[in-house]
Structures are given as C-alpha cells and as structure tokens.
Design an enzyme around this catalytic site. Structure first.
Site, PDB file in Angstrom:
ATOM      1  N   ASP A 149      19.161  20.050 -16.281  1.00 53.83           N
ATOM      2  CA  ASP A 149      20.416  20.962 -15.704  1.00 53.83           C
ATOM      3  C   ASP A 149      20.037  22.236 -14.930  1.00 53.83           C
ATOM      4  O   ASP A 149      20.906  22.898 -14.810  1.00 53.83           O
ATOM      5  CB  ASP A 149      21.149  21.433 -17.094  1.00 53.83           C
ATOM      6  CG  ASP A 149      21.647  20.256 -17.840  1.00 53.83           C
ATOM      7  OD1 ASP A 149      21.826  19.165 -17.355  1.00 53.83           O
ATOM      8  OD2 ASP A 149      21.474  20.455 -18.867  1.00 53.83           O
TER       9      ASP A 149
ATOM     10  N   LYS B 249      18.742  19.971 -10.003  1.00 54.55           N
ATOM     11  CA  LYS B 249      17.919  19.307  -9.127  1.00 54.55           C
ATOM     12  C   LYS B 249      18.629  18.394  -8.236  1.00 54.55           C
ATOM     13  O   LYS B 249      18.107  18.179  -7.070  1.00 54.55           O
ATOM     14  CB  LYS B 249      17.211  18.313 -10.301  1.00 54.55           C
ATOM     15  CG  LYS B 249      16.083  18.989 -11.034  1.00 54.55           C
ATOM     16  CD  LYS B 249      15.285  17.998 -11.858  1.00 54.55           C
ATOM     17  CE  LYS B 249      16.436  17.448 -12.933  1.00 54.55           C
ATOM     18  NZ  LYS B 249      16.764  18.258 -13.828  1.00 54.55           N
TER      19      LYS B 249
ATOM     20  N   GLY C 122      22.617  13.709 -15.559  1.00 57.52           N
ATOM     21  CA  GLY C 122      23.943  13.910 -14.777  1.00 57.52           C
ATOM     22  C   GLY C 122      23.595  14.753 -13.500  1.00 57.52           C
ATOM     23  O   GLY C 122      23.601  15.975 -13.936  1.00 57.52           O
ATOM     24  N   HIS C 123      23.462  14.356 -12.565  1.00 55.79           N
ATOM     25  CA  HIS C 123      23.061  14.988 -11.165  1.00 55.79           C
ATOM     26  C   HIS C 123      24.066  15.164 -10.383  1.00 55.79           C
ATOM     27  O   HIS C 123      24.699  14.428  -9.628  1.00 55.79           O
ATOM     28  CB  HIS C 123      21.778  14.274 -10.382  1.00 55.79           C
ATOM     29  CG  HIS C 123      20.379  14.369 -11.348  1.00 55.79           C
ATOM     30  ND1 HIS C 123      19.184  13.683 -10.953  1.00 55.79           N
ATOM     31  CD2 HIS C 123      20.107  14.785 -12.558  1.00 55.79           C
ATOM     32  CE1 HIS C 123      18.478  13.618 -11.862  1.00 55.79           C
ATOM     33  NE2 HIS C 123      18.727  14.471 -12.780  1.00 55.79           N
TER      34      HIS C 123
ATOM     35  N   GLN D 257      16.177  15.091 -16.231  1.00 56.58           N
ATOM     36  CA  GLN D 257      15.683  16.294 -17.725  1.00 56.58           C
ATOM     37  C   GLN D 257      14.801  17.411 -17.029  1.00 56.58           C
ATOM     38  O   GLN D 257      14.791  17.596 -15.876  1.00 56.58           O
ATOM     39  CB  GLN D 257      15.314  15.402 -18.885  1.00 56.58           C
ATOM     40  CG  GLN D 257      16.152  14.497 -19.735  1.00 56.58           C
ATOM     41  CD  GLN D 257      16.462  13.031 -18.840  1.00 56.58           C
ATOM     42  OE1 GLN D 257      15.346  12.489 -18.530  1.00 56.58           O
ATOM     43  NE2 GLN D 257      17.677  12.582 -18.410  1.00 56.58           N
TER      44      GLN D 257
HETATM   45  P1  IMP Z   1      18.573  11.774 -25.134  1.00 60.44           P
HETATM   46  O1  IMP Z   1      17.830  11.544 -24.128  1.00 60.44           O
HETATM   47  O2  IMP Z   1      19.912  11.297 -24.774  1.00 60.44           O
HETATM   48  O3  IMP Z   1      18.011  10.873 -26.444  1.00 60.44           O
HETATM   49  O4  IMP Z   1      18.502  13.192 -25.533  1.00 60.44           O
HETATM   50  C1  IMP Z   1      17.601  14.106 -26.265  1.00 60.44           C
HETATM   51  C2  IMP Z   1      17.718  15.545 -26.003  1.00 60.44           C
HETATM   52  O5  IMP Z   1      17.592  15.656 -24.414  1.00 60.44           O
HETATM   53  C3  IMP Z   1      19.116  16.101 -26.184  1.00 60.44           C
HETATM   54  O6  IMP Z   1      18.763  17.397 -26.586  1.00 60.44           O
HETATM   55  C4  IMP Z   1      19.794  16.015 -25.065  1.00 60.44           C
HETATM   56  O7  IMP Z   1      20.920  17.051 -24.772  1.00 60.44           O
HETATM   57  C5  IMP Z   1      18.741  16.262 -23.951  1.00 60.44           C
HETATM   58  N1  IMP Z   1      19.141  15.805 -22.671  1.00 60.44           N
HETATM   59  C6  IMP Z   1      18.902  14.561 -22.296  1.00 60.44           C
HETATM   60  N2  IMP Z   1      19.112  14.351 -20.966  1.00 60.44           N
HETATM   61  C7  IMP Z   1      19.358  15.687 -20.566  1.00 60.44           C
HETATM   62  C8  IMP Z   1      19.894  15.895 -19.275  1.00 60.44           C
HETATM   63  O8  IMP Z   1      19.788  15.297 -18.112  1.00 60.44           O
HETATM   64  N3  IMP Z   1      19.964  17.441 -19.198  1.00 60.44           N
HETATM   65  C9  IMP Z   1      19.745  18.175 -20.335  1.00 60.44           C
HETATM   66  N4  IMP Z   1      19.557  17.670 -21.285  1.00 60.44           N
HETATM   67  C10 IMP Z   1      19.383  16.663 -21.596  1.00 60.44           C
END
Ligand code: IMP
Length: 429
Positions: free
Chosen positions: A13, A16, A40-41, A230
């Site tokens: 977040d 990017k 979520g971009h 991420q």
């Molecule tokens: P998962 O990738 O959905 O399994 O989530 C694993 C961890 O990564 C959790 O703490 C999510 O909130 C975090 N996470 C996954 N994708 C994002 C992202 O795009 N932005 C911020 N945090 C993320």
C-alpha cells in the site's frame, strides 16, 4: 535493454500503482511478476479512482502491453470482473493484455481453504485478504497447481475436479461447514459457476509464454517495467514471517516471476510512504495506537483497497527501510504521501530498535519478531500545503530537512516525491 523494477519497500500500500502509471509513458511493456488479487493498486485518473488487482497498472495506456507474468496467481472470476470494469471505462484490455500460460489459477476451493486455515488459527491468524493466495502458492510448490495454459486443454475439467476433491478432503479435517460458506457474497456453487464462465471468457485473451515474450522484447530494445505487489516486509523469506504473503515480493522475485536473468535487471524504483502502514496481523514497531495514528489513517485515507479494512498506521521506520533498500538493490527512491502530515506539529522517525536494553540500528531476525521499542528522532512539522509545488528546490525547509535525514540514513537520494493522488502531483528530482 534492461528491465526496470518498481516495488514497495514497506508492508504494501505504498502507492505503487500511481507511480507505475506516471512512469508508464517511458516504457513499452508493464509486467506483474508476483502476487495475485490480494493486491489493490489504486490509480486516480482525471479525478476518477480505479483499483486494479491482477492487471498491471499500465493498462490505461492503450499503446503499452501489460503482462501478467508466470509468478502471478490469478482468480479468473476476479480477473474477468476487472476486465469488465475497465471496459465500462472505455479501456479495451483485449488489445494490450497478455497472460502467462504458466501463471497459476486460484480455484474457489483455494479461497475456502484460506478461510478455513485463518479461522482455525484464531488469535494467531495472519489477517489474510482471503483471496486464496497462500493455498494457491502452496499447491504450486507442492506441484498440484493448475495453470492458465491448462484452460485450453481437453482435460481441464478433470484436473480441476482432482484438485477440488483434494481440497475438499483437506477441508473435512476442519470445523468448517462448506454449505454455510459464501465467496464474494455468493453461495459456493454459484461462485464456481461464474468462475467457469470467467475461464471461458478468458480463453479469448492472448495466453503467452511470457518468459519468451519478455526476453525477446528485451533483445529487440523494448523498455520494460516490472511491477511489484505487496511490499518487501511482506516477502515470504525476509518479511515479518509468518505474517507475510506467500511470494517473493523483492527484486529477486522478478527473475523467477518473469523468467529474466539477474544481469537483465536495470533500475530499481523503491516506493515508500513518509510514514508506515500495515494491514493484517504481525509486528509493527512504530505503530501508533493513539490520535496521531488515527490522524494518519483519516488524512491518508488508509483503508484497504482490496478488503476495506482500516490500516494500522505509525511513524517511518528507517532500519526497516534501509533493510528493504539493501534487499532490493534500490537505485531510485520514491517517497509518497508526505502531504498527509502537512498539519503535524512534530514528525518522528524510528532510527533504531531497543531490545533487551540494547539499541540496534538494523532490522534482524530478533528485532522483526521480538518485542522491540523504537528509538525516535523528532522533527518539526512543515505545517504548510504542498499543493502546486513542482520541484524539490521550492519544498518547505522543514520538509527538506526531513527528506535529507532519510536520504542520509539510507544512503540514497529521493528522486520522486508524490504529494497527492493525481498524476500531476508528482515532483521529479
Ligand atoms: P495474503 O497474501 O492475502 O495471504 O495476506 C497475507 C498478509 O499480507 C496479510 O497481512 C495481508 O493483509 C497482507 N497483504 C497481502 N496483500 C497485500 C497488499 O497488497 N497490500 C498490503 N497488505 C497486503
């Protein structure tokens, strides 16, 4: 030609999507190399806000090719909906979207497994986005996965059913009543039907050997930007494990996620916010559970673009930033959202962690997993708007002081400063 990389240096977040969109005119191809619809971009174009989950952020530029690389995992239903949302805005992804045949598919039962694992963990849960990311990457590594290339084969349904049955057998071991579950607010059977319809519609898109496409394009002198999802502190190897995502979010992930050699990597744009946020569980040394944290959340609109969850907020963490700069080989630093702190009287940054009475200026296994206290340095706030500023020379003196301190700490200049969501609110060095 070399392939440039743009990725996040914190817990995701960082903003990017906006920077990829700003840099896209310099490139011919934008390629995602890892992650899936957990991302979520957010792009703001002409005052219109748009969130992309699987599709690279260059899709709004019709003359740029956007590649979903082999390291990405995609849920056909979510991808299909993303395409529909783009079409509603006049974008035609059929023209400039390419999907790797080697990218793995997220099945409806991957999402059920994600939900079952998380609920079984109770208080220790990861805080996953529940998009099926962990279970899908698990199947990829365990060699059970299904890939985009498989949707064209005559035994696709057989492969699907075998994997689905496997998942259902695992789910029997959990206190998890499938008949009561919903996915995206739909009964599971309805979701599965829509998932298959989406697979059918995606057959019309160009499925490619993306590693060949990318390497041939480099050989032809095409300019390519690899877009990360991420952030570095969510990397499965170097993040705050186990509170991480299931892929390599760092520059190394570009090589495996697009099939390019390390020698092909050019510039690495590292994007960070002037403060820190994180969604989900896990250590966050500089977290502020007070009104300053709330102010960052409200001013910065820090609510998840994929899940809507309020993000945890805190001061900038320099040991963590330096660690991420090191892991990624960052060449160009991009600082986002300093404007969120325009009204602050004081701005703090963490310069070290105190653990067992000792100060440590580096992020280590212990400082990332243990109970640490941040050591802060305090700065006076700039207390003025950054609206209309177009170059570094005219920044408020106190903001320049804050920037210089960060630059000295991580040993790199900040090349791009973003002071608002619009493309025009971007100051280049
Ligand atoms: P998962 O990738 O959905 O399994 O989530 C694993 C961890 O990564 C959790 O703490 C999510 O909130 C975090 N996470 C996954 N994708 C994002 C992202 O795009 N932005 C911020 N945090 C993320």
């Amino acid at each position: 030609m070399k392939i440039d990389v743009l990725l996040g240096l914190q817990w995701g977040d960082e903003g990017k999507g906006k920077i990829v969109d700003v840099l896209t005119p310099r490139y011919d191809i934008i390629a995602r190399f890892q992650g899936g619809p957990n991302a979520g971009h957010t792009l703001e174009i002409g005052g219109d806000r748009h969130v992309l989950h699987t599709i690279p952020s260059g899709i709004f530029h019709a003359d740029k090719i956007n590649v979903i690389g082999n390291g990405v995992i995609a849920d056909p239903f979510i991808l299909h909906n993303e395409i529909l949302a783009l079409k509603a805005k006049g974008v035609q992804p059929k023209i400039n979207l390419r999907i790797s045949k080697r990218a793995h598919l997220i099945l409806p039962t991957h999402r059920l497994l994600d939900a079952a694992y998380e609920s079984a963990m109770g208080k220790g849960k990861i805080g996953s986005t529940l998009k099926g990311i962990g279970p899908c990457y698990t199947d990829k590594t365990a060699r059970f996965g299904i890939r985009f290339g498989d949707i064209l084969s005559s035994d696709f349904n057989k492969k699907y059913n075998a994997l689905k049955d496997r998942h259902l057998r695992i789910l029997e071991n959990y206190d998890f009543d499938i008949s009561k579950q919903e996915i995206d607010k739909m009964p599971v059977a309805e979701y599965e039907k829509k998932w298959f319809e989406a697979v059918e519609s995606l057959k019309e898109y160009e499925l490619i050997d993306s590693e060949l496409f990318i390497n041939h394009a480099l050989a032809e002198g095409k300019r390519i930007l690899a877009e990360g999802a991420q952030g570095s502190l969510l990397d499965v190897d170097f993040g705050s494990y186990p509170y991480v995502t299931s892929s390599n979010t760092i520059t190394a992930g570009v090589c495996s996620g697009l099939g390019v050699p390390p020698t092909a990597i050019g510039k690495v744009y590292g994007v960070f916010k002037a403060y820190c946020t994180r969604v989900g569980s896990g250590p966050f040394p500089t977290e502020l559970n007070d009104e300053t944290g709330e102010l960052l959340r409200q001013n910065g609109n820090e609510f998840g673009s994929t899940t809507g969850r309020p993000r945890r907020c805190g001061w900038l963490d320099l040991p963590a930033l330096s660690y991420a700069v090191m892991l990624n080989g960052v060449t160009d630093l991009v600082m986002m959202k300093a404007d969120v702190m325009n009204d602050f009287e004081k701005v703090k940054v963490c310069t070290a962690y105190k653990i067992d009475g000792m100060e440590n200026p580096e992020l280590t296994f212990e400082t990332l997993s243990g109970d640490v206290k941040p050591v802060y340095r305090s700065f006076e706030g700039w207390q003025t708007s950054l609206k209309g500023l177009t170059n570094f020379g005219v920044l408020p003196a106190k903001l320049s002081e804050y920037i210089r301190f960060i630059e000295r700490s991580v040993n790199l200049p900040i090349d791009i400063l973003s002071a608002g969501p619009g493309r025009e609110q971007t100051i280049m060095r």
